[in-house]
Write an enzyme that holds these catalytic residues in place. Sequence first.
Site, mmCIF file in Angstrom:
data_model
loop_
_atom_site.group_PDB
_atom_site.id
_atom_site.type_symbol
_atom_site.label_atom_id
_atom_site.label_comp_id
_atom_site.label_asym_id
_atom_site.label_seq_id
_atom_site.Cartn_x
_atom_site.Cartn_y
_atom_site.Cartn_z
ATOM 1 N N LYS A 22 0.833 -1.214 0.000
ATOM 2 C CA LYS A 22 0.000 0.000 0.000
ATOM 3 C C LYS A 22 0.859 1.252 0.000
ATOM 4 C CE LYS A 22 -1.453 1.604 4.033
ATOM 5 N NZ LYS A 22 -1.361 2.953 4.580
ATOM 6 N N ASN A 23 1.856 1.286 0.899
ATOM 7 C CA ASN A 23 2.603 2.535 1.065
ATOM 8 C C ASN A 23 3.543 2.826 -0.096
ATOM 9 O OD1 ASN A 23 1.229 3.127 3.339
ATOM 10 N ND2 ASN A 23 2.844 2.499 4.774
ATOM 11 N N CYS A 118 -2.921 13.262 12.933
ATOM 12 C CA CYS A 118 -3.798 12.088 12.905
ATOM 13 C C CYS A 118 -3.608 11.337 14.215
ATOM 14 C CB CYS A 118 -3.546 11.226 11.688
ATOM 15 S SG CYS A 118 -2.045 10.285 11.762
ATOM 16 N N ARG A 123 2.505 14.538 12.898
ATOM 17 C CA ARG A 123 2.867 14.298 11.498
ATOM 18 C C ARG A 123 2.900 15.550 10.631
ATOM 19 N NH1 ARG A 123 0.006 8.944 9.403
ATOM 20 N NH2 ARG A 123 1.864 8.818 8.117
ATOM 21 N N PRO A 124 3.812 16.498 10.966
ATOM 22 C CA PRO A 124 3.936 17.697 10.126
ATOM 23 C C PRO A 124 4.549 17.368 8.755
ATOM 24 C CG PRO A 124 5.605 17.702 11.856
ATOM 25 C CD PRO A 124 4.744 16.491 12.087
ATOM 26 N N VAL A 125 4.521 18.345 7.844
ATOM 27 C CA VAL A 125 5.100 18.137 6.503
ATOM 28 C C VAL A 125 6.178 19.182 6.215
ATOM 29 C CG1 VAL A 125 3.183 16.888 5.445
ATOM 30 C CG2 VAL A 125 3.134 19.392 5.506
ATOM 31 N N ILE A 330 9.227 6.517 16.435
ATOM 32 C CA ILE A 330 8.853 7.235 15.198
ATOM 33 C C ILE A 330 7.648 8.153 15.419
ATOM 34 C CG2 ILE A 330 8.252 6.995 12.744
ATOM 35 C CD1 ILE A 330 11.002 5.786 13.358
HETATM 36 C C1 EPZ Z 1 5.107 6.590 6.170
HETATM 37 O O1 EPZ Z 1 4.538 7.744 6.776
HETATM 38 C C2 EPZ Z 1 4.013 5.538 6.137
HETATM 39 N N1 EPZ Z 1 2.864 6.033 5.393
HETATM 40 C C3 EPZ Z 1 3.595 5.172 7.555
HETATM 41 O O2 EPZ Z 1 2.658 4.114 7.485
HETATM 42 C C4 EPZ Z 1 4.833 4.711 8.325
HETATM 43 O O3 EPZ Z 1 4.465 4.467 9.670
HETATM 44 C C5 EPZ Z 1 5.938 5.785 8.285
HETATM 45 O O4 EPZ Z 1 6.227 6.110 6.886
HETATM 46 C C6 EPZ Z 1 7.224 5.358 8.944
HETATM 47 O O5 EPZ Z 1 7.700 4.194 8.338
HETATM 48 C C7 EPZ Z 1 2.860 6.026 4.065
HETATM 49 O O6 EPZ Z 1 3.823 5.645 3.412
HETATM 50 C C8 EPZ Z 1 1.614 6.466 3.395
HETATM 51 P P1 EPZ Z 1 7.742 9.740 8.053
HETATM 52 P P2 EPZ Z 1 5.296 9.138 6.686
HETATM 53 O O7 EPZ Z 1 7.736 10.987 7.241
HETATM 54 O O8 EPZ Z 1 6.007 9.226 5.401
HETATM 55 C C9 EPZ Z 1 8.080 13.243 11.331
HETATM 56 C C10 EPZ Z 1 0.609 3.001 7.892
HETATM 57 O O9 EPZ Z 1 0.074 2.503 8.904
HETATM 58 N N2 EPZ Z 1 8.033 14.217 10.216
HETATM 59 O O10 EPZ Z 1 8.858 8.775 7.850
HETATM 60 O O11 EPZ Z 1 4.308 10.186 7.035
HETATM 61 C C11 EPZ Z 1 6.778 12.463 11.487
HETATM 62 O O12 EPZ Z 1 5.824 13.199 12.220
HETATM 63 C C12 EPZ Z 1 1.308 4.345 7.966
HETATM 64 O O13 EPZ Z 1 0.599 2.454 6.783
HETATM 65 C C13 EPZ Z 1 8.225 15.568 10.476
HETATM 66 O O14 EPZ Z 1 8.395 15.990 11.624
HETATM 67 O O15 EPZ Z 1 6.354 8.972 7.877
HETATM 68 C C14 EPZ Z 1 7.257 11.212 12.186
HETATM 69 O O16 EPZ Z 1 7.365 11.448 13.560
HETATM 70 C C15 EPZ Z 1 1.166 5.000 9.289
HETATM 71 N N3 EPZ Z 1 8.195 16.446 9.417
HETATM 72 C C16 EPZ Z 1 8.646 10.990 11.590
HETATM 73 O O17 EPZ Z 1 9.028 12.250 11.020
HETATM 74 C C17 EPZ Z 1 8.018 16.034 8.130
HETATM 75 O O18 EPZ Z 1 7.994 16.876 7.222
HETATM 76 C C18 EPZ Z 1 8.736 9.944 10.490
HETATM 77 O O19 EPZ Z 1 7.657 10.136 9.577
HETATM 78 C C19 EPZ Z 1 7.846 14.668 7.871
HETATM 79 C C20 EPZ Z 1 7.863 13.763 8.931
#
Ligand code: EPZ
Length: 422
Positions: A22-23, A118, A123-125, A330
């Site tokens: 999915k991801n 969520c 989960r900021p961007v 995470i």
């Molecule tokens: C992906 O989310 C997955 N989702 C998540 O799966 C997965 O848990 C996660 O990666 C970690 O492996 C998808 O691929 C759709 P990150 P993502 O950016 O990309 C922080 C599931 O159940 N962060 O690696 O959003 C963030 O808040 C889902 O299928 C910032 O602070 O994860 C987190 O604490 C849930 N600023 C950490 O980094 C940003 O701009 C890692 O998040 C981006 C992220």
Amino acid sequence: MDRIAITGGAPLAGAIPIYGAKNSALKLQAAALLSAEPLVLENMPDLADTRFMAQLLASLGVEVAWIKEARTLRLHAADIASTIAPYDLVRKMRATFNVLGPLLARAGHATVSLPGGCAIGARPVDLHLKAFEAMGADIHIEQGYVKAAALRGLRGAEIEFPFVSVGATEHAMLAAVLAKGDTILRNVAREPEIADLADCLNAMGARIEGAGEEEIRIRGVTSLTGAKHAVVADRIETGTYAIAAAAATGDVLLEGANIEHIAALAKLLRASGVSIEAEAKGVRVKRPNGRLAPVDFDTEPFPGFPTDLQAQMMALLCMADGRSRIRETIFENRFMHAPELARLGAQIAVQGNEAIVTGVDRLVGAPVMATDLRASVSLVIAGLAAEGETLVNRVYHLDRGFERLEAKLGACGARIERQKEE
Ligand code: EPZ
């Protein structure tokens, strides 16, 4: 709303086919926006989330055709009709935010709702947006929307991420492939989904090197072509069924699974007494009778133990012979399954980002409810091992990420069915 009813205690035996991830699929779908020619995605998981992403793409002008029997999705973005992804769509599924980079790269501008927090964390961007700014985009946030513009095109940049983010790594790749010049991304995520996205983009004519390593180098090209790409096998689905086989006891072949993508899980399962080995057709998991040994682990970026398997592993450890310690590094709020597991008799003490699980002799079925996808499936796993009936409510979470869950487990002997909630 549907619910899943499980009568625990049946051992699992047989084969479970592992579908596309999915991801990975969600980001590959977004990649279709980068080319005026068709992108054909094989081994597509047919899930609420991938269907939803396809709907969003259709609203942007992409021609969408599911060829269900072939597990294939054909996406053709001949023209971009709209560059706006509204709040109602992005709010329902965060991954829709990933259209921002491709729209910006292809059309020069985009307006996409901020995804917001969520259940599992804020989960900021910010890392995504900083990467686009480094590539020369003007970014403004207005009334909850990100307004991005690069009217003369994006340009290559050197970007070092302050910490590893899967989403920011993928999103930066999706934009940089059409930027002018070279982009270097440092301290990137190394999840198998990153290499899968790079393979697909390279098949479309992009020039990406180093995906799966610590530094990714991208030479921008002026346009991308069509391509055919098969989605990588889902390592989280693989890990989930491996843990289910361990919890229910049994002998299950996970067809099409890649053991290298779940190496951290395999190590823990072996340490607790489960046999897990690669075979020609996939990965075989065998759990002998008797209690499993407790294990300690932290969630980490790949190749560490994935946060998306933390809830499932916690469910397994609820019946281990001793105390396990789990640290979630995470996401800040990803232990919501702990109080639900406690309804089945589990002993879990959560303090901050640490959970101590003290194994019990037996779990007893109960009605439970979960607030996210992986938490829901951890309750199914606990239900398979518990005595009596477990009712997992709010099944829509499961449908977002596990295709044919009841059918796959049922075919291996699990007593599991979907019911209409009264
Ligand atoms: C992906 O989310 C997955 N989702 C998540 O799966 C997965 O848990 C996660 O990666 C970690 O492996 C998808 O691929 C759709 P990150 P993502 O950016 O990309 C922080 C599931 O159940 N962060 O690696 O959003 C963030 O808040 C889902 O299928 C910032 O602070 O994860 C987190 O604490 C849930 N600023 C950490 O980094 C940003 O701009 C890692 O998040 C981006 C992220």
